[in-house]
Design a protein around this motif. Structure first.
Motif, PDB file in Angstrom:
ATOM      1  N   LEU A  69      32.133  46.787  47.107  1.00  0.00           N
ATOM      2  CA  LEU A  69      31.389  45.406  46.894  1.00  0.00           C
ATOM      3  C   LEU A  69      31.121  45.482  45.448  1.00  0.00           C
ATOM      4  CD1 LEU A  69      30.225  42.604  47.817  1.00  0.00           C
ATOM      5  CD2 LEU A  69      28.089  43.893  47.904  1.00  0.00           C
ATOM      6  N   VAL A  70      30.445  46.489  44.854  1.00  0.00           N
ATOM      7  CA  VAL A  70      30.195  46.455  43.585  1.00  0.00           C
ATOM      8  C   VAL A  70      31.241  46.547  42.572  1.00  0.00           C
ATOM      9  CG1 VAL A  70      28.656  47.957  41.730  1.00  0.00           C
ATOM     10  CG2 VAL A  70      27.855  47.623  44.044  1.00  0.00           C
ATOM     11  N   TRP A  71      32.423  47.487  42.794  1.00  0.00           N
ATOM     12  CA  TRP A  71      33.507  47.637  42.165  1.00  0.00           C
ATOM     13  C   TRP A  71      34.285  46.192  42.038  1.00  0.00           C
ATOM     14  CZ3 TRP A  71      35.353  51.187  38.916  1.00  0.00           C
ATOM     15  CH2 TRP A  71      36.506  50.933  38.329  1.00  0.00           C
ATOM     16  N   GLN A  72      34.420  45.641  42.683  1.00  0.00           N
ATOM     17  CA  GLN A  72      34.967  44.400  43.066  1.00  0.00           C
ATOM     18  C   GLN A  72      34.393  43.144  42.123  1.00  0.00           C
ATOM     19  OE1 GLN A  72      35.911  43.512  47.287  1.00  0.00           O
ATOM     20  NE2 GLN A  72      36.785  45.585  47.508  1.00  0.00           N
ATOM     21  N   TRP A  73      32.957  43.205  42.539  1.00  0.00           N
ATOM     22  CA  TRP A  73      32.141  42.225  41.795  1.00  0.00           C
ATOM     23  C   TRP A  73      32.717  42.437  40.037  1.00  0.00           C
ATOM     24  CZ3 TRP A  73      27.103  42.597  38.970  1.00  0.00           C
ATOM     25  CH2 TRP A  73      26.542  41.131  38.735  1.00  0.00           C
ATOM     26  N   TYR A  74      32.403  43.823  39.492  1.00  0.00           N
ATOM     27  CA  TYR A  74      32.601  44.009  38.174  1.00  0.00           C
ATOM     28  C   TYR A  74      34.194  43.849  37.814  1.00  0.00           C
ATOM     29  CZ  TYR A  74      27.866  45.374  37.061  1.00  0.00           C
ATOM     30  OH  TYR A  74      26.406  45.369  37.184  1.00  0.00           O
ATOM     31  N   ASP A  75      35.012  44.167  38.840  1.00  0.00           N
ATOM     32  CA  ASP A  75      36.179  43.905  38.371  1.00  0.00           C
ATOM     33  C   ASP A  75      36.577  42.336  38.378  1.00  0.00           C
ATOM     34  OD1 ASP A  75      39.129  44.829  38.363  1.00  0.00           O
ATOM     35  OD2 ASP A  75      39.298  43.241  40.113  1.00  0.00           O
ATOM     36  N   SER A  76      36.165  41.418  38.906  1.00  0.00           N
ATOM     37  CA  SER A  76      36.426  40.034  38.854  1.00  0.00           C
ATOM     38  C   SER A  76      35.502  39.694  37.258  1.00  0.00           C
ATOM     39  CB  SER A  76      35.691  39.170  40.065  1.00  0.00           C
ATOM     40  OG  SER A  76      34.244  39.256  40.240  1.00  0.00           O
ATOM     41  N   ARG A  77      34.454  40.125  37.161  1.00  0.00           N
ATOM     42  CA  ARG A  77      33.783  39.923  35.862  1.00  0.00           C
ATOM     43  C   ARG A  77      34.891  40.233  34.923  1.00  0.00           C
ATOM     44  NH1 ARG A  77      27.974  41.769  35.915  1.00  0.00           N
ATOM     45  NH2 ARG A  77      27.888  41.110  33.964  1.00  0.00           N
ATOM     46  N   ARG A  78      35.173  41.368  34.901  1.00  0.00           N
ATOM     47  CA  ARG A  78      36.111  41.904  33.919  1.00  0.00           C
ATOM     48  C   ARG A  78      37.432  41.167  33.765  1.00  0.00           C
ATOM     49  NH1 ARG A  78      39.580  47.093  33.287  1.00  0.00           N
ATOM     50  NH2 ARG A  78      39.542  47.111  35.779  1.00  0.00           N
ATOM     51  N   LYS A  79      37.876  40.727  34.825  1.00  0.00           N
ATOM     52  CA  LYS A  79      39.224  39.936  34.816  1.00  0.00           C
ATOM     53  C   LYS A  79      38.930  38.463  34.142  1.00  0.00           C
ATOM     54  CE  LYS A  79      41.158  40.633  38.848  1.00  0.00           C
ATOM     55  NZ  LYS A  79      41.293  40.408  40.205  1.00  0.00           N
ATOM     56  N   LYS A  80      37.442  37.867  34.460  1.00  0.00           N
ATOM     57  CA  LYS A  80      37.098  36.657  33.750  1.00  0.00           C
ATOM     58  C   LYS A  80      37.394  36.883  32.225  1.00  0.00           C
ATOM     59  CE  LYS A  80      34.913  32.698  33.589  1.00  0.00           C
ATOM     60  NZ  LYS A  80      35.593  31.441  33.931  1.00  0.00           N
ATOM     61  N   LEU A  81      36.794  37.893  31.745  1.00  0.00           N
ATOM     62  CA  LEU A  81      36.886  38.221  30.242  1.00  0.00           C
ATOM     63  C   LEU A  81      38.138  38.078  29.618  1.00  0.00           C
ATOM     64  CD1 LEU A  81      34.167  41.071  29.400  1.00  0.00           C
ATOM     65  CD2 LEU A  81      33.969  39.019  29.131  1.00  0.00           C
ATOM     66  N   LEU A  82      39.160  38.123  30.282  1.00  0.00           N
ATOM     67  CA  LEU A  82      40.623  38.154  29.688  1.00  0.00           C
ATOM     68  C   LEU A  82      40.740  36.483  29.660  1.00  0.00           C
ATOM     69  CD1 LEU A  82      42.476  40.297  32.232  1.00  0.00           C
ATOM     70  CD2 LEU A  82      41.799  41.085  29.854  1.00  0.00           C
ATOM     71  N   GLU A  83      39.868  35.634  30.143  1.00  0.00           N
ATOM     72  CA  GLU A  83      40.208  34.168  29.940  1.00  0.00           C
ATOM     73  C   GLU A  83      39.535  33.384  28.804  1.00  0.00           C
ATOM     74  OE1 GLU A  83      39.296  32.829  33.946  1.00  0.00           O
ATOM     75  OE2 GLU A  83      40.804  33.815  34.715  1.00  0.00           O
ATOM     76  N   VAL A  84      38.344  34.181  28.543  1.00  0.00           N
ATOM     77  CA  VAL A  84      37.537  33.741  27.478  1.00  0.00           C
ATOM     78  C   VAL A  84      37.451  34.135  26.205  1.00  0.00           C
ATOM     79  CG1 VAL A  84      35.814  33.425  29.535  1.00  0.00           C
ATOM     80  CG2 VAL A  84      35.520  35.414  27.872  1.00  0.00           C
ATOM     81  N   SER A  85      36.800  33.381  25.245  1.00  0.00           N
ATOM     82  CA  SER A  85      36.639  33.919  23.871  1.00  0.00           C
ATOM     83  C   SER A  85      35.344  33.648  23.497  1.00  0.00           C
ATOM     84  CB  SER A  85      37.611  32.728  23.117  1.00  0.00           C
ATOM     85  OG  SER A  85      38.949  32.725  23.525  1.00  0.00           O
ATOM     86  N   PRO A  86      35.012  34.139  22.238  1.00  0.00           N
ATOM     87  CA  PRO A  86      33.892  33.994  21.875  1.00  0.00           C
ATOM     88  C   PRO A  86      33.625  32.390  21.342  1.00  0.00           C
ATOM     89  CG  PRO A  86      34.885  35.605  20.560  1.00  0.00           C
ATOM     90  CD  PRO A  86      36.084  35.159  21.486  1.00  0.00           C
TER      91      PRO A  86
END
Ligand code: BJW
Length: 252
Positions: A69-86
């Protein structure tokens, strides 16, 4: 007593203070990344803790109980970072380095957006979501070998599961990073705190250390926090709007 009004006068005061400052430190929290599309933790509706219990996801005990569960939660947050910018706030904080002799960003954020925006001196108090180490021994992982979308944490050569390189509740902050941040709080002449609820320690104590040591403390946040009454200036509003105004005045 803070000036709890978002007025041009207080932004001008801030710019004037920065013009004569020698050492400036900025402490940031999740709020400075909100305008990039990253949820904060404690926003009642959209915050990460509105849907998840911090005990389950941001403690070593939570990881031991349910590593997937913890791994998947952080994985989804890490993935989200690919879509965002400063956002404009990150860029303005990076630009501030051109106007003051010494500038350090002390961040509680794990998203790397300050560095992406061009800030050179960044202290990551709570680690980084794109770094990994094994749970048992702290062996660092080669990040290139950690794929997205895994449902369970991959294992280290020693057999222990990898975990994200962040600081969970009950864990110590990286000693060298915290010690540098504390020294900066004691020696900065202007200490700006932006986008944090100011309730997670030891980060939350840094503005008080700075004030005690004689710094002018400036807070940027749409909402008052436990820091607001101690701040000399309270710039009430979103980071992405307030910071560019400050830089605009420094340029004029
Ligand atoms: C905007 C905006 C816009 C919206 N522009 N702003 C002393 C007293 C009491 C307790 C403790 C203490 N010392 C230690 C503790 C225990 C604990 C703690 O502080 N608990 C409190 C909750 C009570 N601290 C720890 O355990 C720390 N470790 C430690 O101290 O070790 C020694 C020790 C161990 C054991 C016992 C005693 C000592 C570790 C803390 C680790 C925190 N980890 C997390 C997760 C990181 C990984 C991840 O990302 O998943 O860090 S929790 C989470 O909270 C994350 C954040 O960095 C941190 C702070 O949150 P932040 O950034 O302030 O976000 P929010 O959501 O709270 O606020 C957002 C703000 O933005 C709001 O104010 C909005 O208004 C604003 N905003 N839009 C500007 N556009």
């Amino acid at each position: 007593m803070s000036n709890s009004i978002n007025s041009h006068v207080f932004i001008e005061q801030t710019a004037e203070l920065l013009k004569s400052a020698k050492r400036v430190a900025i402490l940031t929290g999740a709020g400075v990344s909100k305008e990039s599309g990253i949820p904060t933790f404690r926003d009642a509706q959209t915050g990460l803790w509105a849907n998840y219990r911090p005990e389950d996801l941001a403690t070593p005990q939570g990881f031991l109980q349910n590593p997937d569960l913890v791994w998947q939660w952080y994985d989804s947050r890490r993935k989200k970072l690919l879509e965002v910018s400063p956002n404009a706030g990150h860029y303005a904080m990076a630009e501030l380095a051109q106007f003051v002799p010494e500038l350090t960003v002390i961040t509680q954020n794990v998203d790397g957006l300050h560095q992406q925006a061009g800030s050179k001196e960044v202290l990551e108090l709570h680690g980084s979501i794109t770094a990994f180490r094994c749970f048992a021994k702290g062996h660092p992982a080669n990040t290139d070998n950690i794929d997205f979308g895994l449902t369970s944490p991959p294992k280290c050569h020693c057999g222990s599961p990898y975990r994200p390189g962040v600081v969970w509740f009950g864990e110590s902050l990286p000693g060298d990073v915290l010690s540098k941040a504390q020294k900066l709080a004691q020696s900065a002449d202007v200490f700006i705190v932006a986008g944090t609820s100011g309730i997670v320690h030891p980060a939350a104590s840094l503005p008080f250390v700075a004030k005690e040591a004689g710094a002018t403390v400036i807070e940027i946040n749409p909402e008052p926090t436990p820091i607001t009454d101690t701040a000399d200036i309270f710039l009430q509003g979103p980071s992405g709007q307030i910071w560019p105004k400050i830089i605009g005045l420094l340029k004029s």
